[in-house]
Structures are given as structure tokens and as C-alpha cells.
Motif scaffolding. Structure first.
Motif, PDB file in Angstrom:
ATOM      1  N   PHE A 230       0.828  -1.204   0.000  1.00 33.56           N
ATOM      2  CA  PHE A 230       0.000   0.000   0.000  1.00 33.56           C
ATOM      3  C   PHE A 230       0.866   1.261   0.000  1.00 33.56           C
ATOM      4  O   PHE A 230       0.549   2.250  -0.656  1.00 33.56           O
ATOM      5  CB  PHE A 230      -0.938   0.002   1.202  1.00 33.56           C
ATOM      6  N   GLY A 231       1.976   1.224   0.747  1.00 32.82           N
ATOM      7  CA  GLY A 231       2.902   2.352   0.742  1.00 32.82           C
ATOM      8  C   GLY A 231       3.477   2.609  -0.636  1.00 32.82           C
ATOM      9  O   GLY A 231       3.645   3.764  -1.052  1.00 32.82           O
ATOM     10  N   SER A 232       3.766   1.536  -1.377  1.00 29.04           N
ATOM     11  CA  SER A 232       4.280   1.689  -2.738  1.00 29.04           C
ATOM     12  C   SER A 232       3.212   2.260  -3.665  1.00 29.04           C
ATOM     13  O   SER A 232       3.525   3.056  -4.564  1.00 29.04           O
ATOM     14  CB  SER A 232       4.757   0.336  -3.268  1.00 29.04           C
ATOM     15  N   ALA A 233       1.963   1.875  -3.455  1.00 26.74           N
ATOM     16  CA  ALA A 233       0.878   2.414  -4.277  1.00 26.74           C
ATOM     17  C   ALA A 233       0.740   3.920  -4.060  1.00 26.74           C
ATOM     18  O   ALA A 233       0.581   4.684  -5.019  1.00 26.74           O
ATOM     19  CB  ALA A 233      -0.432   1.713  -3.938  1.00 26.74           C
ATOM     20  N   ILE A 234       0.825   4.343  -2.803  1.00 27.68           N
ATOM     21  CA  ILE A 234       0.759   5.784  -2.513  1.00 27.68           C
ATOM     22  C   ILE A 234       1.953   6.503  -3.143  1.00 27.68           C
ATOM     23  O   ILE A 234       1.813   7.586  -3.714  1.00 27.68           O
ATOM     24  CB  ILE A 234       0.722   6.028  -0.988  1.00 27.68           C
ATOM     25  N   SER A 235       3.135   5.887  -3.049  1.00 29.78           N
ATOM     26  CA  SER A 235       4.342   6.484  -3.636  1.00 29.78           C
ATOM     27  C   SER A 235       4.203   6.618  -5.145  1.00 29.78           C
ATOM     28  O   SER A 235       4.618   7.634  -5.727  1.00 29.78           O
ATOM     29  CB  SER A 235       5.566   5.620  -3.306  1.00 29.78           C
ATOM     30  N   LEU A 236       3.609   5.614  -5.781  1.00 28.65           N
ATOM     31  CA  LEU A 236       3.447   5.653  -7.233  1.00 28.65           C
ATOM     32  C   LEU A 236       2.454   6.734  -7.644  1.00 28.65           C
ATOM     33  O   LEU A 236       2.667   7.442  -8.644  1.00 28.65           O
ATOM     34  CB  LEU A 236       2.980   4.286  -7.727  1.00 28.65           C
ATOM     35  N   ILE A 237       1.375   6.875  -6.880  1.00 31.30           N
ATOM     36  CA  ILE A 237       0.401   7.939  -7.152  1.00 31.30           C
ATOM     37  C   ILE A 237       1.073   9.297  -7.022  1.00 31.30           C
ATOM     38  O   ILE A 237       0.884  10.199  -7.846  1.00 31.30           O
ATOM     39  CB  ILE A 237      -0.797   7.828  -6.186  1.00 31.30           C
ATOM     40  N   MET A 238       1.893   9.436  -5.980  1.00 38.24           N
ATOM     41  CA  MET A 238       2.610  10.690  -5.766  1.00 38.24           C
ATOM     42  C   MET A 238       3.595  10.952  -6.892  1.00 38.24           C
ATOM     43  O   MET A 238       3.732  12.081  -7.364  1.00 38.24           O
ATOM     44  CB  MET A 238       3.345  10.610  -4.422  1.00 38.24           C
ATOM     45  N   ALA A 239       4.271   9.900  -7.351  1.00 38.60           N
ATOM     46  CA  ALA A 239       5.245  10.050  -8.441  1.00 38.60           C
ATOM     47  C   ALA A 239       4.560  10.484  -9.723  1.00 38.60           C
ATOM     48  O   ALA A 239       5.096  11.336 -10.461  1.00 38.60           O
ATOM     49  CB  ALA A 239       5.983   8.731  -8.655  1.00 38.60           C
ATOM     50  N   VAL A 240       3.391   9.938 -10.010  1.00 34.85           N
ATOM     51  CA  VAL A 240       2.647  10.323 -11.214  1.00 34.85           C
ATOM     52  C   VAL A 240       2.245  11.792 -11.153  1.00 34.85           C
ATOM     53  O   VAL A 240       2.373  12.535 -12.135  1.00 34.85           O
ATOM     54  CB  VAL A 240       1.408   9.430 -11.387  1.00 34.85           C
ATOM     55  N   LEU A 241       1.785  12.239  -9.982  1.00 34.76           N
ATOM     56  CA  LEU A 241       1.402  13.639  -9.829  1.00 34.76           C
ATOM     57  C   LEU A 241       2.603  14.567 -10.012  1.00 34.76           C
ATOM     58  O   LEU A 241       2.501  15.629 -10.636  1.00 34.76           O
ATOM     59  CB  LEU A 241       0.776  13.857  -8.454  1.00 34.76           C
ATOM     60  N   ILE A 242       3.750  14.167  -9.464  1.00 32.38           N
ATOM     61  CA  ILE A 242       4.959  14.977  -9.595  1.00 32.38           C
ATOM     62  C   ILE A 242       5.409  15.064 -11.055  1.00 32.38           C
ATOM     63  O   ILE A 242       5.774  16.132 -11.548  1.00 32.38           O
ATOM     64  CB  ILE A 242       6.081  14.407  -8.707  1.00 32.38           C
ATOM     65  N   ILE A 243       5.356  13.917 -11.756  1.00 35.44           N
ATOM     66  CA  ILE A 243       5.736  13.916 -13.171  1.00 35.44           C
ATOM     67  C   ILE A 243       4.800  14.795 -13.992  1.00 35.44           C
ATOM     68  O   ILE A 243       5.242  15.559 -14.861  1.00 35.44           O
ATOM     69  CB  ILE A 243       5.742  12.471 -13.711  1.00 35.44           C
ATOM     70  N   CYS A 244       3.513  14.727 -13.698  1.00 36.48           N
ATOM     71  CA  CYS A 244       2.546  15.563 -14.415  1.00 36.48           C
ATOM     72  C   CYS A 244       2.805  17.049 -14.160  1.00 36.48           C
ATOM     73  O   CYS A 244       2.729  17.870 -15.086  1.00 36.48           O
ATOM     74  CB  CYS A 244       1.119  15.207 -13.988  1.00 36.48           C
ATOM     75  N   SER A 245       3.109  17.397 -12.906  1.00 39.35           N
ATOM     76  CA  SER A 245       3.397  18.798 -12.595  1.00 39.35           C
ATOM     77  C   SER A 245       4.663  19.271 -13.293  1.00 39.35           C
ATOM     78  O   SER A 245       4.735  20.417 -13.760  1.00 39.35           O
ATOM     79  CB  SER A 245       3.531  18.977 -11.076  1.00 39.35           C
ATOM     80  N   MET A 246       5.665  18.391 -13.401  1.00 38.05           N
ATOM     81  CA  MET A 246       6.896  18.757 -14.106  1.00 38.05           C
ATOM     82  C   MET A 246       6.635  18.966 -15.596  1.00 38.05           C
ATOM     83  O   MET A 246       7.197  19.877 -16.214  1.00 38.05           O
ATOM     84  CB  MET A 246       7.953  17.670 -13.903  1.00 38.05           C
ATOM     85  N   ILE A 247       5.778  18.131 -16.189  1.00 39.39           N
ATOM     86  CA  ILE A 247       5.447  18.283 -17.605  1.00 39.39           C
ATOM     87  C   ILE A 247       4.718  19.603 -17.844  1.00 39.39           C
ATOM     88  O   ILE A 247       5.005  20.325 -18.811  1.00 39.39           O
ATOM     89  CB  ILE A 247       4.582  17.098 -18.078  1.00 39.39           C
ATOM     90  N   LEU A 248       3.799  19.948 -16.946  1.00 41.14           N
ATOM     91  CA  LEU A 248       3.055  21.199 -17.096  1.00 41.14           C
ATOM     92  C   LEU A 248       3.969  22.409 -16.979  1.00 41.14           C
ATOM     93  O   LEU A 248       3.870  23.352 -17.769  1.00 41.14           O
ATOM     94  CB  LEU A 248       1.941  21.266 -16.039  1.00 41.14           C
TER      95      LEU A 248
END
Length: 262
Positions: A230-248
Motif C-alpha cells: 500500500f505504501g508503494s501504491a501511494i508512492s506511485l500515485i505521488m510520483a505520477v502527480l509529480i511527473i505531471c506537474s513537471m510536464i506542465l
């Protein structure tokens, strides 16, 4: 070129071992059930459905994004005037001012946060305000340095030309200085928002355990609970959000660059 290209292999190996491999493990844990062995992996999306089905976890994520945005905005409001004033000084004075800005960064961030814990412990401020103060204090130097770098690289002849054409100081700032310094602002936003949204020890120390962010959830499920899936799932969700913010932010930076040369 081939000879120099070989020098990149140690860095590629370092990236593979310390970045790519951990991310692959996080993805593996995020999409598997707890207690699986290597030979009997059972893939599932239950870790992600668990996150979004319980309102607590999205609320914590929203709170993390909120505090990160607030931190970034305050760092811009404080950092831009400071960087602008420093850029107007003589070269020697600029070097001294930048040294004073970066001097606290020579001390470990954890120690500095502990110092603020002692200072804010005597106040009745809300936990969110305490966390916000700690984040702004720790991250505002990154904003100042990036904006200052952008301001000092600016072609001063453009400012002189604007003044010669009759523009006031305010008009010159809004139409020349501010647009040309936006790459520094964008770089500062990246350096402030990303660590702020994933910070865990600042809210832990200054929030007194009452102000939980997404970084605290990840730490809790990895260290305390031991639920790595579950901790890895939260980390992956956070990583996706960070990548999206970097792309924007990168797209926004490119648009600014295209307008600059139009």
C-alpha cells in the motif's frame, strides 16, 4: 566522441541501481498483494482502489497539494522582491547577499527544522501555519537563487531601451523585467513545489502529529505498519502527480521561451 561517451557509463550504472531499480520495485509492490513470494506473485489493483475508496487518503493528498501550493506562492512573494533587490546591488554586494541567503542551507535541514520547532513551540499558532512557516523557511532560498540567476543574466540594454522609449519604471518591470525573469520563477517553482508536496519530516516535527501529509502516510506504511504494498501504491500515485506537474511547468516554460523570441 566515442571515448568521452564511455565516461557516461558510470553515471548510467548509478542511475540504474539507485533510481530505476527502486522505482521498478515500488511498481512491483504497488501492483501485487501483501505476502507474495517471488514465484507466486498475484497482481492486483486493490492497493489503488483502497486509496481512492477511503476519503481519508484523498483528503491527505489534497492537503499536501494545498500546503505545497501555499508554500510555492509565499516563496514567490518573498523570493522575487529579495532576488530583485539583490540583483540591483554591485557584484561584490550581490556575492555577499547570496552568501547570506545560502548560509543557513549549510546546516542540515533537519537541524534547522528542529530549531523552528523550539521557536514555534511557545506559540499558539495552528499546526498548518507552523508547517507552512517551516516549509517557506527551508525552501525560499531555492526560489531566490533561481530568480536572481535569471535577473542577472538579463540583457540590461533592453531595460535602457524601454526607458528611452518613455516607459515608466512600473511599465518597464511589467513588460520587460518580469517576462524575462519568468524562466527563473518556473525553475524556482519546480525546486520548491516538488519537495514541499512530498515532505514528511517538516509536518512531523512542526505539526506535532496533528498535521499529516502524503509523505507522512508513505513513511508510516513503510516504517511503522510494514504494509509496503500500500505504501508503494501511494508512492506511485505521488510520483505520477509529480511527473505531471513537471510536464506542465516545462510546457509553460517553453511557451514563455517561444513568446520571448517572437
Amino acid at each position: 566522441m566515442k571515448t568521452f561517451g564511455k565516461l557516461a557509463w558510470p553515471y548510467i550504472g548509478w542511475i540504474a541501481v539507485f533510481i530505476v531499480a527502486p522505482m521498478l520495485l515500488i511498481m512491483l509492490y504497488a501492483f501485487t498483494r501483501e505476502g507474495n513470494s517471488v514465484l507466486t506473485l498475484q497482481f492486483t489493483l486493490s492497493n489503488f482502489t483502497r486509496f481512492f475508496s477511503d476519503s481519508i487518503f484523498p483528503n491527505v493528498l489534497a492537503r499536501s497539494l494545498k500546503i505545497a501550493v501555499m508554500t510555492t506562492v509565499l516563496c514567490i512573494l518573498l523570493g522575487y522582491p529579495a532576488a530583485y533587490i539583490i540583483s540591483r546591488l554591485s557584484p561584490k554586494q550581490q556575492s555577499l547577499a547570496i552568501l547570506l541567503v545560502t548560509l543557513p542551507m549549510w546546516i542540515n535541514m533537519l537541524i534547522r527544522t528542529y530549531a523552528w520547532r523550539g521557536i514555534l513551540g511557545y506559540t499558539d499558532l495552528d499546526s498548518e501555519i507552523k508547517v507552512l512557516i517551516g516549509m517557506v523557511y527551508n525552501f525560499v532560498p531555492f526560489m531566490i537563487i533561481q530568480i536572481h540567476t535569471s535577473l542577472t543574466k538579463m540583457d540590461q540594454s533592453l531595460i535602457v531601451a524601454a526607458q528611452d522609449l518613455g516607459a515608466s519604471k512600473l511599465q518597464t518591470f511589467l513588460r520587460v523585467t518580469l517576462p524575462l525573469s519568468m524562466p527563473g520563477v518556473i525553475a524556482g517553482i519546480t525546486l520548491v513545489f516538488l519537495p514541499a508536496v512530498s515532505s514528511f519530516f517538516i509536518p512531523k516535527l512542526l505539526g506535532g502529529g496533528d498535521y499529516v501529509l502524503i509523505g507522512n502516510l508513505i513513511e508510516n506504511y513503510f516504517v511503522s505498519t510494514g504494509d509496503w504494498n500500500f505504501g508503494s501504491a501511494i508512492s506511485l500515485i505521488m510520483a505520477v502527480l509529480i511527473i505531471c506537474s513537471m510536464i506542465l511547468t516545462r510546457k509553460f516554460d517553453r511557451r514563455i521561451g517561444e513568446k520571448k523570441y517572437e
